[in-house]
Design an enzyme around this catalytic site. Structure first.
Site, PDB file in Angstrom:
ATOM      1  CB  CYS A   1      18.869 -12.060  15.801  1.00 18.90           C
ATOM      2  SG  CYS A   1      19.890 -11.232  14.556  1.00 18.90           S
TER       3      CYS A   1
ATOM      4  CG  HIS B   1      22.656 -10.258  17.797  1.00 13.21           C
ATOM      5  ND1 HIS B   1      22.006 -11.357  17.260  1.00 13.21           N
ATOM      6  CD2 HIS B   1      22.406 -10.290  19.134  1.00 13.21           C
ATOM      7  CE1 HIS B   1      21.402 -12.024  18.237  1.00 13.21           C
ATOM      8  NE2 HIS B   1      21.624 -11.392  19.379  1.00 13.21           N
TER       9      HIS B   1
END
Length: 366
Positions: free
Chosen positions: A32, A310
């Site tokens: 990510c 994330h």
């Protein structure tokens, strides 16, 4: 992303920008950090156009060696030439190349999006410089970069050495800082120029990008163990040091230092501080008039810790704001951007905080 893609197309309807593509990127376990930066760079239109031009000029060369630049150009070309307007692409070749080039990104641990961005820009520059030197018949390697706090600096040798090459990556992202040190004994000012690809700013609770930039350029006194060696006095002296922006870049990248080592804890901690970043920003420079910028992308860190979490990105394209979360892409209102400023209280359920900001010079559009 079939349903999500069609939902996005329906949401935009007749306003879907002609020729534009909004594609999510597949996550290969922990990529990510890479996907969020790639989306920000893809919607940095001048950079994208020059990369696609590079791809068009080089794709016919069968003997061209695969590297990070060719893999990135290939990925951007793949996205821009899709028949569908929305969907998902797997940046497998590019991610494999990143891992091959840098062992830091080989593990499945949480990676830092800012470290990746700076590594990528520096790598692209190195490849372009080598290609230019080869084309010009010069076997002399470019001078090794000296690591500095913001982006990187190429040493400027005295004498008749050739000037460092200015690539299209430099033209987009490079600015120049002036590092001024004034000896408090003889008042002599020593000035040194440094180039940068991004500005790394210390942050404070309930602050703004403008106040962070003022702190960045504030005067620091060098004394006690930090005294400055003055060439005129030929000795260590107390001095005042100040960093100023001499030449602003076309694309201003601001890195908010949200990860800080806390001595009492003996570890790094994420600072969830609320830092307001405006849609339009004015940047003061040493000589010229202030430069106006417009926000077009934000890389967001989601999570309360430094070793997990994330990354997602917010991107402005053709006056529409979009939210990219790996494979998923959706439209958001401009007012939603302020929910990523950070938290006014230390303990909060909101852990989605702006981490890297991308501003485009308003003059660069015309």
């Amino acid at each position: 992303m079939g349903a999500a893609g069609s939902k996005l197309e329906k949401a935009l309807g007749d306003q879907f920008p002609e020729g534009e593509r909004f594609f999510g990127l597949e996550n290969f376990g922990n990529t990510c950090y890479c996907n969020s930066v790639l989306q920000a760079l893809y919607f940095c239109v001048p950079f994208r156009e020059q990369l696609l031009e590079y791809y068009a000029n080089n794709k016919k060369q069968a003997d061209i060696e695969e590297n990070l630049l060719t893999c990135l150009a290939d990925l951007f070309s793949q996205i821009s030439s899709q028949k569908k307007k929305t969907g998902v692409i797997a940046p497998k070749r590019f991610v494999q190349r990143v891992k091959k080039e840098n062992e830091l990104f080989r593990s499945y641990m949480h990676q830092d999006a800012h470290e990746f961005l700076i590594f990528l820009l520096n790598e692209l520059v190195d490849i372009l410089e080598k290609e230019t030197n080869t084309a010009n018949g010069s076997l002399e390697p470019p001078p090794a970069p000296e690591n500095v706090a913001n982006g990187r600096l190429r040493p400027q040798p005295n004498g008749t050495h050739r000037k460092p090459l200015i690539t299209w990556v430099h033209k987009n992202f490079q600015g120049i800082l002036t590092n001024e040190t004034r000896c408090l004994r003889c008042e002599t000012i020593t000035a040194r120029e440094e180039t940068f690809f991004d500005l790394s700013l210390d942050i404070e609770q309930n602050s703004s990008i403008t106040s962070c930039l003022k702190n960045f350029s504030s005067t620091e006194t060098l004394n006690a163990e930090d005294k400055f060696f003055c060439d005129k006095c030929c000795s260590l002296q107390e001095a005042q040091k100040r960093m100023k922006i001499k030449r602003p870049p076309s694309i201003l990248v601001i890195h908010l230092k949200r990860f800080k080592y806390i001595e009492q804890l003996g570890r790094n901690k994420k600072l969830s501080y609320r830092v307001v970043f405006p849609m339009e920003l004015k940047l003061n420079t040493v000589d010229g008039p202030e430069t106006e910028y417009s926000l077009f992308a934000v890389v967001v860190h989601v999570g309360s810790g430094t070793n997990h979490g994330h990354y997602v990105s917010l991107v402005k394209s053709h006056n529409h704001w979009l939210f990219f979360d790996d494979e998923n892409v959706e439209m958001i209102d401009e007012s939603s951007v302020q929910t990523f400023f950070g938290s006014a209280q230390e303990f909060t359920s909101n852990t989605d905080h702006g981490y890297i900001l991308f501003y485009e010079s308003i003059g660069a559009r015309s």
